[in-house]
Every structure is written in structure tokens, then in C-alpha cells.
Design a protein around this motif. Sequence first.
Motif, PDB file in Angstrom:
ATOM      1  N   ILE A   8       5.389  -6.739  -9.612  1.00  0.00           N
ATOM      2  CA  ILE A   8       3.922  -6.823  -9.511  1.00  0.00           C
ATOM      3  C   ILE A   8       3.515  -8.256  -9.182  1.00  0.00           C
ATOM      4  CG2 ILE A   8       1.731  -6.545 -10.746  1.00  0.00           C
ATOM      5  CD1 ILE A   8       3.105  -3.896 -10.385  1.00  0.00           C
ATOM      6  N   LYS A   9       2.771  -8.407  -8.107  1.00  0.00           N
ATOM      7  CA  LYS A   9       2.396  -9.761  -7.682  1.00  0.00           C
ATOM      8  C   LYS A   9       0.964 -10.109  -8.037  1.00  0.00           C
ATOM      9  CE  LYS A   9       5.931 -10.668  -4.504  1.00  0.00           C
ATOM     10  NZ  LYS A   9       6.169  -9.374  -3.817  1.00  0.00           N
ATOM     11  N   SER A  10       0.169  -9.086  -8.274  1.00  0.00           N
ATOM     12  CA  SER A  10      -1.247  -9.313  -8.547  1.00  0.00           C
ATOM     13  C   SER A  10      -1.412 -10.256  -9.741  1.00  0.00           C
ATOM     14  CB  SER A  10      -1.912  -7.965  -8.796  1.00  0.00           C
ATOM     15  OG  SER A  10      -3.000  -8.116  -9.644  1.00  0.00           O
ATOM     16  N   GLU A  11      -2.249 -11.302  -9.567  1.00  0.00           N
ATOM     17  CA  GLU A  11      -2.486 -12.335 -10.582  1.00  0.00           C
ATOM     18  C   GLU A  11      -2.726 -11.743 -11.964  1.00  0.00           C
ATOM     19  OE1 GLU A  11      -2.457 -15.673 -11.286  1.00  0.00           O
ATOM     20  OE2 GLU A  11      -1.449 -15.629  -9.340  1.00  0.00           O
ATOM     21  N   THR A  12      -3.543 -10.713 -12.016  1.00  0.00           N
ATOM     22  CA  THR A  12      -3.967 -10.187 -13.305  1.00  0.00           C
ATOM     23  C   THR A  12      -3.165  -8.949 -13.713  1.00  0.00           C
ATOM     24  OG1 THR A  12      -5.686  -9.039 -12.103  1.00  0.00           O
ATOM     25  CG2 THR A  12      -6.324 -11.061 -13.220  1.00  0.00           C
ATOM     26  N   ARG A  17      -9.321  -3.554 -11.130  1.00  0.00           N
ATOM     27  CA  ARG A  17      -9.558  -3.555  -9.696  1.00  0.00           C
ATOM     28  C   ARG A  17      -8.305  -3.219  -8.894  1.00  0.00           C
ATOM     29  NH1 ARG A  17     -12.934  -8.811  -8.697  1.00  0.00           N
ATOM     30  NH2 ARG A  17     -13.464  -8.880 -10.892  1.00  0.00           N
ATOM     31  N   PRO A  18      -7.172  -3.893  -9.177  1.00  0.00           N
ATOM     32  CA  PRO A  18      -5.949  -3.501  -8.480  1.00  0.00           C
ATOM     33  C   PRO A  18      -5.597  -2.031  -8.728  1.00  0.00           C
ATOM     34  CG  PRO A  18      -5.591  -5.515  -9.744  1.00  0.00           C
ATOM     35  CD  PRO A  18      -6.980  -5.078 -10.025  1.00  0.00           C
ATOM     36  N   LYS A  57       1.691  -9.314 -14.276  1.00  0.00           N
ATOM     37  CA  LYS A  57       2.226 -10.084 -13.154  1.00  0.00           C
ATOM     38  C   LYS A  57       3.716 -10.361 -13.392  1.00  0.00           C
ATOM     39  CE  LYS A  57       1.163 -14.145 -10.389  1.00  0.00           C
ATOM     40  NZ  LYS A  57       2.283 -15.035 -10.260  1.00  0.00           N
ATOM     41  N   ASN A  84      -0.956  -8.555  -1.944  1.00  0.00           N
ATOM     42  CA  ASN A  84      -1.836  -9.203  -2.912  1.00  0.00           C
ATOM     43  C   ASN A  84      -3.022  -8.285  -3.201  1.00  0.00           C
ATOM     44  OD1 ASN A  84      -3.366 -10.820  -4.482  1.00  0.00           O
ATOM     45  ND2 ASN A  84      -3.919 -12.255  -2.859  1.00  0.00           N
ATOM     46  N   LEU A  85      -2.980  -7.637  -4.354  1.00  0.00           N
ATOM     47  CA  LEU A  85      -3.998  -6.645  -4.676  1.00  0.00           C
ATOM     48  C   LEU A  85      -5.346  -7.264  -5.041  1.00  0.00           C
ATOM     49  CD1 LEU A  85      -1.665  -4.321  -6.696  1.00  0.00           C
ATOM     50  CD2 LEU A  85      -2.977  -3.607  -4.709  1.00  0.00           C
ATOM     51  N   GLU A  86      -5.337  -8.565  -5.242  1.00  0.00           N
ATOM     52  CA  GLU A  86      -6.582  -9.209  -5.672  1.00  0.00           C
ATOM     53  C   GLU A  86      -7.550  -9.400  -4.506  1.00  0.00           C
ATOM     54  OE1 GLU A  86      -7.261 -10.510  -9.029  1.00  0.00           O
ATOM     55  OE2 GLU A  86      -5.744  -8.983  -9.240  1.00  0.00           O
TER      56      GLU A  86
END
Lengths: 87, 569
Positions: A8-12, A17-18, A57, A84-86
Motif C-alpha cells: 500500500i503506497k497511499s500516505e494514509t 477516500r482511497p 501505508k 498514488n490513491l491520494e
Amino acid sequence: MLEKLIVIKSETGLHARPAALIVKEAQKYRSKIALVKNDNEYSCKSIMNLLSSGARKDEEVLLRVSGEDEEAAFEALAKLLEGNLEA
Amino acid sequence: MFKGISASAGIAIGKALIYKSQKFNIEKANIDDVDGEIDQLKHSIDATILQLEKVKAEAERKMGLDKAAIFEAHIMILMDPEFINDIKNKIIKEKVCSPYAANEVIKSFISIFEAMEDDYLRERASDIKDVGKRLLNNLLGRETIDLSKLSEEVVLVAHDLTPSDTATMNLEKVLGFITEIGGSTSHTAIMARNLEVPAIVGVNNITMMVKDGDTIVFDGQEGIGYRNPDMHIMEEYSVKKKYFELKRRELFRLKDQATYSKDKRKVELGCNIGTPRDVKMALKNGAEGIGLYRTEFLFMNRSNMPTEEEQFQAYKEVLEEMEGKPVIIRTLDIGGDKELPYLNLPKEANPFLGYRAIRISLNQPEIFKVQLRALLRSSLYGNLKIMYPMISSVEEVRAANEILEDVKRELKEKSIEYSNQIEIGIMIEIPAAAVIGDLLIKEVDFFSIGTNDLIQYSTAVDRLNEGVSYLYEPFHPAVLRLIKLIIDYAHADGKWVGMCGEMAGDLNIIPILLGLGLDEFSMNASAILPARKLIAELSYLEMKKLAEETLILSTSKEIRNFIAENLKK
């Protein structure tokens, strides 16, 4: 059935949201689409389910897709999860 | 008639809307018509989704795509197969009514999320609560009051209004506020003054006395109002309203003028703001700068930290709109009465003496650095000054400045540009800081006196505690002496001093502040023009003498009377 390990790369992590983006994409397909973490399967078509995976993350999860349109679904979801899902 | 504490001047005349946090009393009713119950569920879910689509569109328009995205997630929760099936199964298996089934499922999901380890996910419980509330209202045939889409003009009557209530409110439709709790410096009161909406706070039992649709008239200055008034009172208030608006228009002639005393001492009148959208109001009221931009609102009402980019955009927006006029941006001042759930700060016995403001920034530099990076990057777009809150010692200023230098170095390495003319200042709101002002001023370019906390800390009075609020006294000799000390220390080092607390905009106190030599006064937008008018009528030299004479008086009452008498002359 198709499977792939994904980080998982998304920051949060898999936050609202992702997760919403993933659910939106997953619902386009008939196949069963799930993320597997600690032997638990979380359906990518349910936002509650996906959120409750608590994936963060840099965590590794298994994408598992099975069904009639599994190839298209697998490709789309893998691309989404690895991006990047953000944004 | 009802009475309360004056919070924001102006006359409001309109229909009441009672705003309560809604409670549900859902009974377990057994049913036979399972299909009918499931139909009702489907209809209610559809209706709820439709409402949310509208809220989302509204939020997109007013707050941007980003803030609106959360409603997309809310809609998805309602469409979630797992969620819907759980409710359906409960109806079928237990033969219970749909509101009960829905409520049970909502509660079980809330408890799943509340038990999670991840802070963010634990917070999601509140999203489910929010969506659940909406759905239950529809199932019960009740209306969800949504302050962001008020359709008629109303006088809002509430027990209390949270910052998120006021942030999402559709202000065009709000004629005034009346709340049951709060004092003249509570969040609602400050907000109301900023927005120039008449308001009274601290009116006991008003939500019980008034019904939706009652006609309300009130005078925010006097703190007095009436429910369903007779013709005479109605007439009196509409005349008052016209007069108030006329006076306001007269003041607006001073809008584009600089601020000078009668004997030509120049001072600067700035505005306190909480969000970029307040800048419009500041400029409309003739602000010569932003004396305090409270950045904490960027961090509140959300479930994770704002990114560097979000912060940068907000700071840049304010700086650009102010077109080169000074903008003092205060770094995060959270803690005390302002909480951030996602920071997961422990409850404290004395939050005002606890882990807050600069203490958090220094202890969690990863948060502080993001803000400083955003600030530095924004500095290219206007006249930025950075201010640290809650400073109590020289060490803290040095530590904060060191982190700032670190961030500057990092930016340089990446060839990211920033202005090299940013002034750095500190809030003086702790008596210890006032006393060592001569040492602190050597570390910074300016001081800004935060009077709300300075009064609270120096007189040991919790300003939010109604039981002791009568002791909260700006005219306390100690407070005035501390202010003099702070100003003298800064001037001795050739630096300037501002004030950004409530006192700076108080017409009764401004003469003394002018006399003490204050250089910059920062206040709510609505106070700027009356202050400019007053200062133009005062002589600095006379006020200087008045201030000197005032400072030897023994009690706040003597001081008050002395000033009032002298100004009459």
C-alpha cells in the motif's frame, strides 16, 4: 483465480477516500475481488469491509480476484492499488 | 423578554430555528410485514443518498472538491452491500422494524471502528454515526437539520454551536445566533463578531422557551431580545435596525484611510482571521493588515493532518488577497479548548496549563516542519510574518527558530525559494514571558500581546468558567502594568508591538493602549472602523498622560471610572 502481493503506497493507508476509489472501481466488475490481510478476506466492493482491514501505508496485502472478468478486474485494481490513491 | 451576554452587535429580526444535536429514542417494535419494512428501508436509503448528493454538490461549490470527498465516502457506506444486507437480515430473522434493525447495525459498525488501533480508522466511527443519523431520520420521517443548506433566513437558537457548525453554516441565511452557553469571548461570540452577525450568548433555557417559527427580535449589543413581540416592540426594533445600519454606513467612509491620532501618531489596525474566506470581510472593513491568522481552523473538523500543499494554498491565498499588506500567521495553537481528535492528545486536568500550542510543535517537529515549509513557500506571495504562540521562555523561541532554520536549509538544498525578509514574532500571553520581555525581544522582530490568555493567566481566572468569569477583568491594574512592561521592553530594543486579543478592539480600552504606545491593534473585522474613528478623535500625547495617571490607580473600578470621566471632557 488471480493473486498478487501489493504494498500500500497511499500516505494514509486504506482510508476513506482511497477506499472509496477502490470500491468504485471494483463495483464495475462481476468478479469477486478481495484483499487478504492476516488470512482475513476483505471484499473490495464493501467500503465498510475494506476500511475495517485497517491496511496502512507500506503494509503488504494480497489482491485476490476470481470470476468471469477476472483479468480485466485484476489489471485495473492492481494498477489502482499500486498508484498514488491520494491524488 | 430574554436576556443574555452581548456577543456581537446588531439587530436581528426573523423566524427562529432551534438547532439541537438530535437524540434518537428507537424502540424495538415487532412487525409482520417483512417486505413492507424492507421496502421502507430501500426508500429511506435512496432518499438519504439523494440528500447526500446535494450536500456534496453544495460542499464542492463552497469548500472545494477536497472537503466534499468525504460525502462520497458517506454515500458509499449507504450503498455498501454488507451494511444493507446486515440490516435486511435483521429485519427478516428477528421480525423487527427497520429503524431498530438499522440502529443496531449502525451501532455494531460503530463499535467495530471504535475498537480499532489506527487513530484514523477509530475516527471513522463518527462518519458512520453521521450517515446513520441521516438514515435514521429518514426512516423515522424526521428532518435532518443541515446548517450548510438552510433555505430560509433564520435566527438560529442553539444550546451551543461547535466550530464545525459555524464553519459549515450557510451564512447568507443566518440573521443572528442565540445560544444557551458561552461568554463574550467564547468561540461562538468571536465567530459572530467576525462574521458581523448579531449574537447573544448565555441565555438560559432559550431552546426550551422558543419554538421553531417563533418570531424573534434581539439587540446583540444590549443582550436583550423578545419572542413573538407585540407591534410596538417590533416597530422599535425595526427602527433600531435601520439606525444601526445607517451608523455602519457612515463608518465605511473611513474604510480606505490610514489610522492616525489627532496629533498624527500613526498606528496600524489589523484584522484577526480564522480562514482565507475571512479576508474579504477584513478588507471590506478597511483592515491595514492581518494581525492574526489562526491556522488551527485548517487542522480542525477533519480526520487527518492537512498536507503541506493544502496549508501552502491557504497561506498563499491570504497573502495574495492582502496584496503586500502585512499578514501575521500564527503557527498551530491547538490544545486548551481546541482539540484535534487525530492527534490523540490525552485528556488533561488543566488543559490551559498543559500540552498545547508551541509545546506540541516543539515536541512533534514533524508536524511543525510541514507547517513551516508551507509558510516559507507561501512567503513569496506577500508580506508574511510568522508568529509562535504560548511562548514562556527564551529556550522555546530559540528551539522554534532552530527548527525554522533547519527547514530553510532543507528548502535551499532543494532550490525551493522563499522570501528572506520574513519577520518572526511571538505571542506574549504568559505573564512569565511579559516579565522577561527584555530577553525575549532580542530573539525576535516583534511581539503580539494575546490579551485573552494574558488576563486569564495573570489573574488565574478560567475565562470559560461562568462561575468566576466576573473576575476576568481587562482593567485589572496588573494587566495594564504587564502591557506597559511588554511595550516598553520592545520599544527599548527598537522593535514594534501589536495586540491581537479582544482588548485591542475594545473602544473603552483603546485610548489607554494608544497612550501606552501600542503600534498595531488587531481585532475582529467589525471593530476596525469604529476604532479608526475613535483614534482619529484622540490625542496621543494626552492619552500618554492619561495612561500614566491610570497606572497608579488601585482598582479596576477606579481605572474604569477615571478613563470614562477623562474621555468625556
